[in-house]
Each structure stands twice: as structure tokens, then as C-alpha cells.
Write an enzyme that holds these catalytic residues in place. Structure first.
Site, PDB file in Angstrom:
ATOM      1  N   LYS A 158       0.848  -1.194   0.000  1.00 43.56           N
ATOM      2  CA  LYS A 158       0.000   0.000   0.000  1.00 43.56           C
ATOM      3  C   LYS A 158       0.883   1.244   0.000  1.00 43.56           C
ATOM      4  O   LYS A 158       1.531   1.566   0.981  1.00 43.56           O
ATOM      5  CB  LYS A 158      -0.929   0.049   1.215  1.00 43.56           C
ATOM      6  CG  LYS A 158      -2.029   1.090   0.963  1.00 43.56           C
ATOM      7  CD  LYS A 158      -2.636   1.668   2.204  1.00 43.56           C
ATOM      8  CE  LYS A 158      -1.883   2.782   2.820  1.00 43.56           C
ATOM      9  NZ  LYS A 158      -1.797   4.033   2.037  1.00 43.56           N
ATOM     10  N   GLU A 163      10.561   1.456   9.931  1.00 51.45           N
ATOM     11  CA  GLU A 163      11.549   2.489   9.609  1.00 51.45           C
ATOM     12  C   GLU A 163      10.854   3.821   9.854  1.00 51.45           C
ATOM     13  O   GLU A 163       9.961   4.201   9.106  1.00 51.45           O
ATOM     14  CB  GLU A 163      11.957   2.404   8.127  1.00 51.45           C
ATOM     15  CG  GLU A 163      12.595   1.099   7.733  1.00 51.45           C
ATOM     16  CD  GLU A 163      14.008   0.972   8.245  1.00 51.45           C
ATOM     17  OE1 GLU A 163      14.603   1.993   8.618  1.00 51.45           O
ATOM     18  OE2 GLU A 163      14.504  -0.159   8.285  1.00 51.45           O
ATOM     19  N   CYS A 209      13.991  10.876   5.890  1.00 53.26           N
ATOM     20  CA  CYS A 209      13.989  10.438   7.293  1.00 53.26           C
ATOM     21  C   CYS A 209      15.360  10.604   7.930  1.00 53.26           C
ATOM     22  O   CYS A 209      15.472  10.898   9.111  1.00 53.26           O
ATOM     23  CB  CYS A 209      13.538   8.993   7.371  1.00 53.26           C
ATOM     24  SG  CYS A 209      14.446   7.943   6.258  1.00 53.26           S
ATOM     25  N   GLU A 253      11.234  16.124  14.482  1.00 53.66           N
ATOM     26  CA  GLU A 253      11.447  16.087  13.034  1.00 53.66           C
ATOM     27  C   GLU A 253      10.553  17.118  12.350  1.00 53.66           C
ATOM     28  O   GLU A 253       9.351  17.162  12.598  1.00 53.66           O
ATOM     29  CB  GLU A 253      11.078  14.683  12.552  1.00 53.66           C
ATOM     30  CG  GLU A 253      11.317  14.441  11.107  1.00 53.66           C
ATOM     31  CD  GLU A 253      11.087  12.981  10.773  1.00 53.66           C
ATOM     32  OE1 GLU A 253      10.017  12.456  11.116  1.00 53.66           O
ATOM     33  OE2 GLU A 253      11.983  12.372  10.178  1.00 53.66           O
TER      34      GLU A 253
HETATM   35  P1  NAD Z   1       2.608   8.297   7.809  1.00 50.82           P
HETATM   36  O1  NAD Z   1       3.029   7.483   8.954  1.00 50.82           O
HETATM   37  O2  NAD Z   1       1.489   9.227   7.964  1.00 50.82           O
HETATM   38  O3  NAD Z   1       2.197   7.368   6.582  1.00 50.82           O
HETATM   39  C1  NAD Z   1       3.017   6.323   6.109  1.00 50.82           C
HETATM   40  C2  NAD Z   1       2.147   5.260   5.487  1.00 50.82           C
HETATM   41  O4  NAD Z   1       1.336   4.702   6.497  1.00 50.82           O
HETATM   42  C3  NAD Z   1       1.191   5.766   4.397  1.00 50.82           C
HETATM   43  O5  NAD Z   1       1.083   4.797   3.396  1.00 50.82           O
HETATM   44  C4  NAD Z   1      -0.126   5.893   5.143  1.00 50.82           C
HETATM   45  O6  NAD Z   1      -1.245   5.761   4.310  1.00 50.82           O
HETATM   46  C5  NAD Z   1      -0.022   4.713   6.088  1.00 50.82           C
HETATM   47  N1  NAD Z   1      -0.858   4.808   7.290  1.00 50.82           N
HETATM   48  C6  NAD Z   1      -1.270   5.917   7.952  1.00 50.82           C
HETATM   49  N2  NAD Z   1      -2.053   5.567   8.996  1.00 50.82           N
HETATM   50  C7  NAD Z   1      -2.109   4.215   9.001  1.00 50.82           C
HETATM   51  C8  NAD Z   1      -2.740   3.259   9.851  1.00 50.82           C
HETATM   52  N3  NAD Z   1      -3.488   3.626  10.897  1.00 50.82           N
HETATM   53  N4  NAD Z   1      -2.576   1.956   9.577  1.00 50.82           N
HETATM   54  C9  NAD Z   1      -1.825   1.560   8.542  1.00 50.82           C
HETATM   55  N5  NAD Z   1      -1.218   2.403   7.692  1.00 50.82           N
HETATM   56  C10 NAD Z   1      -1.359   3.721   7.930  1.00 50.82           C
HETATM   57  O7  NAD Z   1       3.941   8.993   7.336  1.00 50.82           O
HETATM   58  P2  NAD Z   1       4.152   9.911   6.058  1.00 50.82           P
HETATM   59  O8  NAD Z   1       3.515  11.207   6.357  1.00 50.82           O
HETATM   60  O9  NAD Z   1       3.714   9.200   4.841  1.00 50.82           O
HETATM   61  O10 NAD Z   1       5.756  10.000   5.989  1.00 50.82           O
HETATM   62  C11 NAD Z   1       6.494  10.904   6.751  1.00 50.82           C
HETATM   63  C12 NAD Z   1       7.155  10.212   7.919  1.00 50.82           C
HETATM   64  O11 NAD Z   1       7.793   8.998   7.526  1.00 50.82           O
HETATM   65  C13 NAD Z   1       8.248  11.029   8.532  1.00 50.82           C
HETATM   66  O12 NAD Z   1       8.093  11.043   9.921  1.00 50.82           O
HETATM   67  C14 NAD Z   1       9.542  10.320   8.149  1.00 50.82           C
HETATM   68  O13 NAD Z   1      10.615  10.459   8.999  1.00 50.82           O
HETATM   69  C15 NAD Z   1       9.123   8.915   8.024  1.00 50.82           C
HETATM   70  N6  NAD Z   1       9.986   8.225   7.062  1.00 50.82           N
HETATM   71  C16 NAD Z   1      10.918   7.356   7.532  1.00 50.82           C
HETATM   72  C17 NAD Z   1      11.767   6.698   6.645  1.00 50.82           C
HETATM   73  C18 NAD Z   1      12.826   5.737   7.122  1.00 50.82           C
HETATM   74  O14 NAD Z   1      13.451   5.071   6.318  1.00 50.82           O
HETATM   75  N7  NAD Z   1      13.050   5.602   8.411  1.00 50.82           N
HETATM   76  C19 NAD Z   1      11.628   6.922   5.273  1.00 50.82           C
HETATM   77  C20 NAD Z   1      10.663   7.813   4.848  1.00 50.82           C
HETATM   78  C21 NAD Z   1       9.843   8.456   5.758  1.00 50.82           C
END
Ligand code: NAD
Length: 496
Positions: A177, A251, A285, A384
Site C-alpha cells: 500500500k 523504519e 527520514c 522532526e
Molecule cells: P505516515 O506514517 O502518515 O504514513 C506512512 C504510510 O502509512 C502511508 O502509506 C499511510 O497511508 C499509512 N498509514 C497511515 N495511517 C495508518 C494506519 N493507521 N494503519 C496503517 N497504515 C497507515 O507517514 P508519512 O507522512 O507518509 O511519511 C512521513 C514520515 O515517515 C516522517 O516522519 C519520516 O521520517 C518517516 N519516514 C521514515 C523513513 C525511514 O526510512 N526511516 C523513510 C521515509 C519516511
């Protein structure tokens, strides 16, 4: 552009027929609509993945057979690299050369894991030396089962590749997803179809996190959850996974430090600092968003940094020469601007940037920003921001630098720059972070482990470590002697 879900090797419309808008962050135009999957669609995708795993033999293929599919996917991505890169730009906003780099890397990731698959064909399990010579034992690795992969919007296709490639090589089947903000290129992974990947091995469902994502997390047919995204959602996923003892790898975010000693070359340091925070609009990230500079060069380095930051060309990522595109969404734009305002209110000084650039009334553009005098206890220093916003402060000695660097609930990455190799190695060893760079910041290699300490996550992606994410360990122990059973109670005696 695709407009359907990819389930069981077929393109299908969502059962309830809902859609969501795809918005180009550079223009704010709605450029497409995508299906909003619900729990019913996720159920169909998991059923297809289960069939491919339990009945249709994907885990039983040899490594070489699986590798051939992965190499075909890599070739398919490469053939369409420019086209897919342009999709990434209109969906995510990043400059085209960055997007092209991501797509080439995604293809490289499939190739790399194909190589690991081929090597695994010679792997008969690790022999275990037992204390009792009447037995032999070995540990073999087997696929966990159906993996639910949930990814964010900052590197859409690349994050998909980081999960799908190792999972398929391990012998798992996948329900992927993508983030609702950037789902266009994940659907292009159905290149797998042209690669003749057996139906159900890879399924792609688009939709919201709270509906489609949550349905994957809660589904009893999913054995493993692989998530990249924010800490709060990661925590929710880990809690939900605990209910069914699902395997889970996370991650998450970071607030990574970059320590520059005063023997460093200032121009080189400025270049790595800028790469560490402005690449991908700082939506990285591992972005080195907290820079600590030894006081001997602090003033001069800050002056050069501000001078260079002001030269960054901002604009639509499809245009030539753009170094900084828009942020991914209106919400992200508002959040980052809000974080800058909060930093100001807490006492920080905006050395440059901090606002929407002149001449950009539309699009989620933001000037690259350098903040000084950021209080250590403020959110700007601790949390962050996930945008092109750098916090910089001076330090006087090594111990202070290490203390400041490690004073964080995150531990994803850290960097140090010094001409004194012994000192650089000492500081690298002292960092409490999963990824440490010496004399550079951000170079990322498919062969090396990626993941965080502390609240930055659990588990590692990439390299052999990434493959292990999708493997179970089974011990196989054999009784190999003619000697009598020995001191154990015989079943006939036990029955009396
Ligand atoms: P997010 O957590 O809002 O969303 C990530 C994914 O999770 C999306 O596909 C979203 O639809 C899904 N999601 C949201 N709520 C969910 C739930 N209740 N159940 C299952 N899936 C759900 O994060 P974002 O806004 O997409 O990304 C930004 C964040 O991600 C930042 O905090 C960043 O640091 C982190 N990030 C980390 C890495 C890494 O490698 N550590 C890489 C990229 C981004």
C-alpha cells in the site's frame, strides 16, 4: 497513469468504487483519480497473496527462478525510467534528476536482491555444532508468509522496491500500500505483470492509511508488516501487530546530527550539509537536520552556508536546473511553516528562508531555511520537521558535541566531519544511531543495512539484513546414531 487496483495479477476496480484525488504539488492541480481501497479490497488482495504463497508455489521456486522475475522487473523499470521519473515529479514534486536517480536505484535494488536470491540456492542451512554427538542439527531460513508493506510519500517507488524486492526473494508474497499522496509509481510496479510474475505474488492497493492501511495491519492473513513512515503510525502498527504476534519491521523518523570539527574544509562541509538537508526538499527520514559546528569555524561556515543556500533554484521539478521543488502537500507545507513559526516564537533566528518564495503563489513551495539560536529544549531542535529546515549551533569540544548529538529520542543517522581520522572514528563509535557517515552525509547503498536505534525504528532494511526481515529460522535436528535412546523415558514406560 493507472486507475485500478492490482490484485491477483489483474487490474480491478475497488468493490465500493470510491476514489481520491491525485494533486500535483507544484501546480495544486488535480491531475488524476485513484481507487480508494476498503477492507473488502484488502481482503481480496490478501486472499490472492495467500493463494500464491500457500498453494501456487512461489516459496518453493529456486532462488534462480525468483531472481529471473526480479531481473525482469528491474529491466522493465529501466526501460521506462524517464517516464516513471516524470510521474514521480508530478506526484511528489521532487526535481526530475532526483526522481531519475530514485528510479534507477529502485531498479538496482531489484537487481541486487536477485543476486542474493541466486546465492541462496547454495544455502543448505547453517550447521549447528551440538553438545550431543548423537544428533546433527542445522538452521534453515524460510519465508515468513504474506507481507503487508506500507510505505510513505518521500521516495515512492524506491521505498516500494526496498520492501518488495527482499520480500519476493525471501519467498514471501506481498500486499503493497503506497502513501495516498504518491501512489502513481507504485502502481507502475505492476511491470511485474509484463515480467510474468505469477498472479497474487505482488498486489498493489491504493487508499488511505486509516482504511486500506489499517485493514492490512488488522488482517489475520498477513504474517508480516513492513512499515516506513511516521513514529505515531509505527507505534500503532506495532501495537496492532502484537495482537496476532505478527512479525514487524519499522523504519521511522529521525532528527539526525551532523558534527563538523574545525579542521574540516569549510566548502566541503557546506556542500555535505546542504545535501544532507535540502535534497528531496528535506523530506528525508535520515536528513541531517541538526548541525553542530566547532566554534573556531562556526561563523565562517554559517556565512558560507547562508550564501549558498540563497542561491538554490526553486521551481517546478520538471523544469531544467531546479534544485528544490515544492513540498509534497498543502498539509506538509502548513506543518513546516508552522514549525518555523514555532521556532521563531521559541527564540530561534531565521538566518535565511522561512517563507513562501516570491513569485510562487501556487504550489507548496518554501524557501530553504537555516535557523540559528535554536533553544535545545524547543521542538525545532528536538522534533522532526521533515522539510528544508536546518538547525545549526556551535560547540566547543568533542564531549559536548557527542552529548548534544546523542541527546535525542531518535537514533536513525549521524554524521561527523574531521581530517583527524582517529577522532572521526571515535565520534562515529560514540553515536547512538543505526547509520553513521564519516566525512559525508546521506550516501545510501543497497548493500548496507539501513535502520534506526531508539524511536527511529526496529529491524533493518537493505543488504542481507533486509532479506532477514522476511525470513523465519527453522532448526532441523536429526537423531543419527544406532545407540539406544539413553536416559529419556521410553514411550512404553511413560504409558504405565
Ligand atoms: P505516515 O506514517 O502518515 O504514513 C506512512 C504510510 O502509512 C502511508 O502509506 C499511510 O497511508 C499509512 N498509514 C497511515 N495511517 C495508518 C494506519 N493507521 N494503519 C496503517 N497504515 C497507515 O507517514 P508519512 O507522512 O507518509 O511519511 C512521513 C514520515 O515517515 C516522517 O516522519 C519520516 O521520517 C518517516 N519516514 C521514515 C523513513 C525511514 O526510512 N526511516 C523513510 C521515509 C519516511
Amino acid at each position: 497513469m493507472r486507475s485500478e487496483l492490482y490484485i491477483g495479477g489483474r487490474w480491478i476496480s475497488p468493490i465500493k468504487g470510491g476514489t481520491f484525488d491525485v494533486v500535483n504539488p507544484a501546480t495544486e492541480d488535480v491531475i488524476h483519480k485513484l481507487p480508494a481501497a476498503t477492507a473488502e479490497d484488502v481482503d481480496a488482495a490478501v486472499a490472492a497473496a495467500r493463494r500464491a504463497f500457500d498453494k501456487d508455489g512461489w516459496p518453493k521456486l529456486s532462488g534462480a527462478q525468483r531472481a529471473a522475475y526480479l531481473r525482469a522487473i528491474a529491466d522493465g523499470i529501466r526501460v521506462r525510467q524517464q517516464e516513471i521519473a516524470r510521474l514521480e515529479v508530478i506526484d511528489n514534486g521532487k526535481p526530475l534528476p532526483e526522481a531519475a536517480w530514485d528510479i534507477a536505484n529502485a531498479a538496482g535494488c531489484f537487481d541486487y536482491f536477485a543476486g542474493l536470491a541466486e546465492q541462496r540456492d547454495n544455502d543448505r542451512g547453517e550447521p549447528i555444532k551440538l553438545s550431543d554427538a548423537r544428533f546433527t542439527s542445522r538452521a534453515v531460513k524460510e519465508p515468513i508468509g504474506v507481507a503487508g508493506a506500507i510505505i510513505p510519500w518521500n521516495y515512492p517507488l524506491l521505498m516500494a522496491a526496498w520492501k518488495v524486492a527482499p520480500a519476493l526473494v525471501a519467498g514471501c508474497t506481498v500486499v503493497l500500500k503506497p502513501a495516498e499522496l504518491t501512489s502513481l509509481t507504485a502502481l507502475e510496479l505492476a511491470i511485474a505483470d509484463e515480467a510474468k510474475l505469477p498472479p497474487g505474488v505482488l498486489n498493489v492497493v491504493t487508499g488511505s492509511g486509516s482504511v486500506a492501511g489499517q485493514a492490512i495491519v488488522d488482517h489475520k492473513g498477513v504474517d508480516k508488516l513492513a512499515f516506513t513512515g511516521s513514529g505515531p503510525v509505527g507505534s500503532k502498527i506495532m501495537t496492532a501487530a502484537a495482537r496476532d504476534i505478527k512479525r514487524v519491521s519499522l523504519e521511522l523518523g529521525g532528527k539526525s546530527p551532523f558534527v563538523v570539527f574545525d579542521d574540516a574544509d569549510i566548502d566541503e562541509a557546506v556542500e555535505w550539509i546542504m545535501f544532507g538537508i535540502f535534497w528531496n526538499q528535506g523530506q528525508v527520514c535520515s536528513a541531517t537536520s541538526r548541525v553542530l559546528v566547532q566554534d573556531g569555524i562556526y561563523g565562517e561556515l554559517l556565512r558560507r552556508l547562508v550564501e549558498e543556500t540563497r542561491k538554490i533554484t526553486i521551481g517546478n521539478g520538471l523544469e531544467d536546473g531546479i534544485l528544490l521543488g515544492p513540498l509534497v502537500s498543502k498539509r506538509q507545507h502548513e506543518q513546516v511553516l508552522g514549525a518555523i513559526e514555532a521556532a521563531r516564537a521559541a527564540g530561534a533566528t531565521v538566518a535565511c528562508g522561512g517563507r513562501r518564495p516570491d513569485g510562487f503563489e501556487r504550489g507548496y513551495f518554501l524557501e530553504p531555511t537555516v535557523l540559528t539560536d535554536v533553544p535545545l529544549g524547543s521542538d525545532a531542535w528536538r522534533e522532526e520537521i521533515f522539510g528544508p529546515v536546518l538547525c545549526i549551533r556551535p560547540f566547543s569540544d568533542e564531549n559536548e558535541a557527542i552529548e548534544l548529538a546523542n541527546e535525542s529520542r531518535f537514533g536513525l543517522a549521524a554524521a561527523v566531519m574531521s581530517k583527524d581520522d582517529v577522532r572521526a572514528e571515535r565520534v562515529a563509535a560514540a553515536f547512538r544511531a543505526g547509520i553513521v557517515w564519516i566525512n559525508c552525509s546521506q550516501p545510501t547503498f543497497t548493500e548496507a543495512p539501513w535502520g534506526g536505534y531508539k524511536e527511529s525504528g526496529i529491524g533493518r532494511e537493505l543488504g542481507y539484513w533486509g532479506l532477514e526481515n522476511y525470513l523465519e529460522t527453522k532448526q532441523i535436528t536429526k537423531f543419527v546414531t544406532e545407540e539406544p535412546w539413553g536416559w529419556y523415558m521410553k514411550p512404553s514406560e511413560a504409558a504405565q
